[in-house]
Design an enzyme around this catalytic site. Structure first.
Site, PDB file in Angstrom:
ATOM      1  N   SER A  48     -10.199  -1.045   7.859  1.00 57.51           N
ATOM      2  CA  SER A  48      -8.968  -0.670   8.390  1.00 57.51           C
ATOM      3  C   SER A  48      -8.406   0.451   7.639  1.00 57.51           C
ATOM      4  O   SER A  48      -7.875   0.551   6.293  1.00 57.51           O
ATOM      5  CB  SER A  48      -7.583  -1.860   8.640  1.00 57.51           C
ATOM      6  OG  SER A  48      -6.822  -2.048   7.798  1.00 57.51           O
ATOM      7  N   ASP A  49      -7.923   1.133   8.326  1.00 57.14           N
ATOM      8  CA  ASP A  49      -7.114   2.232   8.466  1.00 57.14           C
ATOM      9  C   ASP A  49      -5.814   2.024   7.946  1.00 57.14           C
ATOM     10  O   ASP A  49      -5.633   1.051   8.079  1.00 57.14           O
ATOM     11  CB  ASP A  49      -6.678   3.587   9.546  1.00 57.14           C
ATOM     12  CG  ASP A  49      -6.439   5.148   8.124  1.00 57.14           C
ATOM     13  OD1 ASP A  49      -6.454   5.127   7.052  1.00 57.14           O
ATOM     14  OD2 ASP A  49      -6.992   6.001   8.990  1.00 57.14           O
ATOM     15  N   CYS A  50      -4.647   2.191   6.518  1.00 50.80           N
ATOM     16  CA  CYS A  50      -4.089   1.444   6.344  1.00 50.80           C
ATOM     17  C   CYS A  50      -3.017   1.484   7.408  1.00 50.80           C
ATOM     18  O   CYS A  50      -2.501   2.429   7.638  1.00 50.80           O
ATOM     19  CB  CYS A  50      -3.460   2.336   4.737  1.00 50.80           C
ATOM     20  SG  CYS A  50      -4.659   2.740   4.093  1.00 50.80           S
TER      21      CYS A  50
END
Ligand SMILES: *[C@@H]1O[C@H](CO)[C@@H](O)[C@H](O)[C@H]1NC(C)=O
Ligand SMILES: *[C@@H]1O[C@H](CO)[C@@H](O)[C@H](O)[C@H]1NC(C)=O
Ligand SMILES: *[C@@H]1O[C@H](CO)[C@@H](O)[C@H](O)[C@H]1NC(C)=O
Ligand SMILES: *[C@@H]1O[C@H](CO)[C@@H](O)[C@H](O)[C@H]1NC(C)=O
Ligand SMILES: *[C@@H]1O[C@H](CO)[C@@H](O)[C@H](O)[C@H]1NC(C)=O
Ligand SMILES: *[C@@H]1O[C@H](CO)[C@@H](O)[C@H](O)[C@H]1NC(C)=O
Ligand SMILES: *[C@@H]1O[C@H](CO)[C@@H](O)[C@H](O)[C@H]1NC(C)=O
Ligand SMILES: *[C@@H]1O[C@H](CO)[C@@H](O)[C@H](O)[C@H]1NC(C)=O
Ligand SMILES: *[C@@H]1O[C@H](CO)[C@@H](O)[C@H](O)[C@H]1NC(C)=O
Length: 800
Positions: free
Chosen positions: A315-317
């Site tokens: 995932s993006d952060c």
């Protein structure tokens, strides 16, 4: 506000974790403790197990005669549920009783090893790493071989830093989002507006980072060794950062199936299929109401199913947190959200949601342990391919001398030179001649640019050469800043710049923008130079004693029509954000040590363009009912300042077509049906108008040879860009599209043959409005460069 809290979380996630994680008993934090990491060899090092007091022979996952999937299964099967979930965040805690150390998955290497991710850091052991030009500048070189070489150098430095306990093995780079809109703040991180060029960049950079020489073509992709692991991001239709308050965290991209396949997914597809990348990152935004990280059609079905990813999806952060707290997706609880993303195919959470809430999610029956096991197996196969478990004898000897060495710094310089684009050169004013130009006025907010040239996602560079440093090698520099910064809110400094210009043999004005104007979480609202910069340039140009050269630093295009049309400004150079050696590269171009050959990787629109359509409108094609123009050279044919692919040279080139296939007969099996395709004018429509690409073997290729002659007086490189145009009459298709490009060096007075062999399905196919990939019959056109060479290519179907 949502934005600031998420930003703070993103930036400080590492620190938050490092303090809180210490409260977990039995989980030691080796990775961020250099003293213990610097003597870490590899997991299954027998002496390590002796030191740990564990019997290695009882752990089948350390038995290297078994396959990686067999070994990872053994490892995962040994873990308890809580041990499993503790491995699902970017900071994996490890399992001490199994000898499994912690590992931080988050490192970055967009254009050099960076310390933006907490898995990597610089200190007195490794003070810096080579900082290459930003990707938009590397893209402008249109040099595939160089992109790969840069990837190889970056991964060499990364491996050396890993050996020194300063970096990880998994890098969340490159960013392969297409630049759909000129306002996008992250343009600098990307290879521009063309999906094919972006895809080619991705494939080369990823192969440079990942491939281990001699094993590139290994057929078992679950055991193919990795030098470092690379990641294509942000998937998908991630196109707005923060535009007039519309933020990436809540932006819902309304994308047609046609645009999705043709533009937004294309580079990712190439990255996975041709680059064999080992990771893909999903984005923050939603697509048609669904967060990308929770969409099984996008993740499980497409990346893993259709494209056959060998690796992990991350995932993006804090994407999952964004889903719950900011998107309020389905009014999910934390446990619902982790269940949805795990089931959708998201393997690793950059953040804390997986480690914090997955155990309860399983206990509440929302997700099964099988989903977790699958993800963990993907993750550990990647670490095994990296040698994390068994060591990497091939890279073991890399160390300090392999970072920031002369060869790497020279490559940073050469790539900066090759990415510089010459936009104007009246009367062959450039290159300047040191025999007549002894004094040089160097003015403007970027005259002494240092960190500006590094752009974003940069690490600590080996050193930085500013334009003043570079130009001082050729002439005596009279520096005046002209503006105190790019915002240029104060016009009082203009006078000093004018004085310098009046009293020097030539003037170089360095202007443009920087991360205060275009950046992550910051889209532009206009395409103009900020503040008094235009005035600075015009006033200096009006009084300059010698010729005036304007150098622009930016990623996105700027409407500099005033300078293009000003006869006192003889030359304009676009330098992008050229990295640590940028100043040398700019000077080498201005004084002719290097003949520029870069091309614009995106359209430079006129300022008014952004008033014609909001940034939130996703379609690439014009929207007639709303008066929106199309986007990118593929769909926009209105006025521009400089077009995609534009770039001049100090020499002149001519193209001649030596030979070409002008017809293609594609066999259609009796069982294959002709497909209809919409035509505006059916008079042009062949009887069998098209076939579905999935029905074809797609083995048809066409070839042609172009002779490139350098008819000028200076050696130089020419970028040959090849476009295909679909048969005329087909409804709402692209104007043209890039299908190939090569950069070729030609001696003055010499010539080189450039050959292309292209696949018919890939180069002539198109996506129709309902998302079918079709190969149309009829008269296609192949166009080289600006069109000085073009030829028709007739495609017909036979056999049915
Ligand atoms: C690393 O070295 C330290 C002492 O320098 C030692 O205490 C530690 O056990 C070593 N770690 C490993 C994994 O060998
Ligand atoms: C490793 O696995 C192979 C195949 O199962 C087995 O023959 C061998 O004994 C194992 N080695 C060790 C050290 O357990
Ligand atoms: C891998 O395949 C490519 C393309 O066919 C070829 O150029 C290269 O030499 C091959 N590499 C090895 C190590 O066989
Ligand atoms: C995850 O758990 C840790 C430890 O309890 C806590 O400090 C942190 O705030 C939690 N993070 C989230 C996003 O829930
Ligand atoms: C420069 O070029 C312009 C047109 O391109 C021409 O009119 C002019 O005479 C040239 N000036 C010199 C000094 O050659
Ligand atoms: C250029 O900038 C550097 C660092 O930002 C500074 O040390 C140096 O003095 C500046 N040079 C001039 C000529 O102002
Ligand atoms: C502009 O800069 C000058 C010189 O530093 C200063 O005296 C003046 O107050 C500034 N003007 C504005 C509007 O900030
Ligand atoms: C294309 O041209 C080449 C070289 O002239 C020729 O060998 C080849 O058969 C042609 N291919 C087709 C599909 O016509
Ligand atoms: C092209 O270059 C070759 C040498 O590489 C030379 O023999 C030939 O005459 C050149 N052709 C033209 C048309 O310039």
């Amino acid at each position: 506000m949502a934005q600031s809290s998420i930003l703070i979380v993103s930036i400080f996630v590492f620190f938050i974790l490092s303090t809180t994680a210490r409260r977990f008993p039995g989980r030691t934090l080796l990775l961020d403790d250099s003293s213990s990491m610097s003597n870490f060899t590899f997991v299954c090092d027998p002496s390590r197990y002796v030191n740990l007091g564990l019997d290695i022979s009882s752990f089948r996952f350390c038995n290297s005669s078994l396959s990686f999937p067999e070994r990872t299964k053994d490892l995962v099967d040994r873990m308890t549920l809580s041990e499993k979930v503790a491995q699902l965040g970017h900071r994996a805690f490890g399992v001490a009783r199994l000898g499994l150390p912690p590992y931080n998955w988050w490192s970055e290497a967009l254009h050099g090893v960076s310390n933006v991710g907490p898995g990597t850091r610089f200190d007195d052991v490794v003070p810096g790493a080579t900082s290459f030009p930003n990707v938009i500048s590397m893209a402008a070189s249109f040099n595939e071989a160089m992109w790969k070489t840069i990837g190889q150098v970056v991964s060499t430095e990364a491996r050396a830093m890993y050996n020194l306990g300063r970096a990880g093995l998994t890098y969340w780079s490159p960013n392969v989002n297409v630049v759909r809109d000129p306002r996008w703040g992250r343009t600098l991180e990307t290879p521009g507006e063309d999906p094919f060029v972006v895809g080619k960049y991705a494939v080369n950079y990823v192969r440079g980072l990942q491939d281990v020489e001699g094993t590139e073509n290994a057929t078992d992709l679950n055991s193919r060794p990795l030098k470092v692991s690379s990641c294509c991001k942000h998937y998908a239709a991630y196109d707005v950062d923060n535009w007039l308050g519309v933020e990436r965290y809540t932006f819902d991209a309304k994308v047609t199936e046609q645009d999705m396949l043709e533009t937004f997914l294309k580079p990712f597809e190439m990255c996975v299929k041709e680059g064999d990348v080992s990771s893909v990152m999903c984005s923050y935004n939603k697509v048609h109401g669904l967060p990308t990280c929770a969409d099984p059609a996008l993740l499980k079905d497409t990346i893993r199913g259709d494209w056959d990813l060998h690796g992990y999806i991350v995932s993006d952060c804090d994407s999952i947190e964004v889903m719950v707290d900011h998107q309020h997706f389905l009014q999910d609880t934390n446990e619902d959200a982790v269940a949805q993303t795990l089931k959708a195919g998201l393997d690793l959470d950059c953040g804390q949601f997986y480690p914090n809430f997955t155990e309860d999610s399983v206990r509440q029956g929302k997700v099964s342990v099988k989903n977790i096991d699958k993800s963990l197996n993907y993750l550990y196969v990647v670490l095994m391919r990296l040698g994390f478990f068994d060591g990497s004898p091939k890279f073991q000897s890399l160390g300090s001398r392999d970072i920031c060495n002369d060869e790497h710094i020279e490559l940073a310089t050469e790539s900066a030179r090759q990415g510089i684009v010459l936009l104007k050169n009246d009367n062959d004013t450039l290159p300047l001649d040191t025999s007549t130009i002894k004094t040089l006025a160097v003015v403007g907010p970027h005259a002494n640019a240092t960190s500006v040239m590094l752009g974003n996602y940069a690490g600590v560079p080996c050193r930085v050469k500013s334009p003043i440093d570079g130009l001082s090698e050729y002439a005596k520099v009279n520096y005046q800043m002209g503006c105190e910064n790019v915002a240029c809110k104060n016009d009082t400094f203009i006078f000093g710049a004018m004085d310098a210009a009046k009293n020097s043999d030539a003037t170089v004005i360095l202007g443009g923008i920087d991360l205060s104007i275009e950046a992550e979480s910051l889209d532009r609202v206009d395409l103009l130079l900020p503040g008094f910069q235009t005035q600075l340039i015009q006033q200096v140009a009006a009084v300059s004693k010698g010729p005036v050269v304007l150098v622009i630093m930016s990623a996105g295009g700027i409407d500099i029509s005033f300078a293009k049309n000003n006869p006192n400004i003889k030359a304009i150079v676009w330098a992008g954000y050229p990295g640590e050696e940028g100043g040398r590269a700019i000077a080498d171009v201005i004084f002719g040590k290097h003949n520029p050959g870069g091309r614009l990787p995106l359209t430079w629109y006129e300022a008014d363009y952004v008033n014609l359509l909001p940034m939130t409108s996703m379609p690439l094609r014009p929207v007639k009912s709303l008066g929106y123009p199309g986007r990118t050279y593929k769909f926009y044919d209105g006025p521009v300042v400089y077009p995609f692919g534009y770039g001049l040279s100090y020499t002149s080139f001519t193209h001649t077509l030596v030979s070409a296939n002008r017809s293609l007969a594609v066999n259609l099996d009796k069982t294959i049906q002709c497909r209809d395709i919409a035509y505006e004018d059916t008079a042009f429509k062949p009887d069998c108008a098209a076939a579905l690409v999935d029905d074809l073997t797609c083995s048809n290729e066409f070839e042609f040879e172009i002779k490139v002659e350098n008819s000028g007086k200076m050696d130089g490189s020419q970028v040959v860009i090849v476009y295909s145009k679909p048969p005329s009459g087909i409804s709402s298709t692209h104007i043209k599209q890039v299908v190939g490009f090569q950069r070729v060096f030609v001696d003055a007075g010499g010539n080189e043959s450039v050959k292309f062999k292209l696949n018919a399905c890939k180069s002539l196919g198109l996506i129709d409005f309902s998302g079918y990939n079709l190969l149309p019959a009829g008269g296609h056109t192949i166009v080289v460069g600006d069109g000085d060479v073009s030829f028709p290519l007739q495609l017909s179907f036979h056999g049915n």
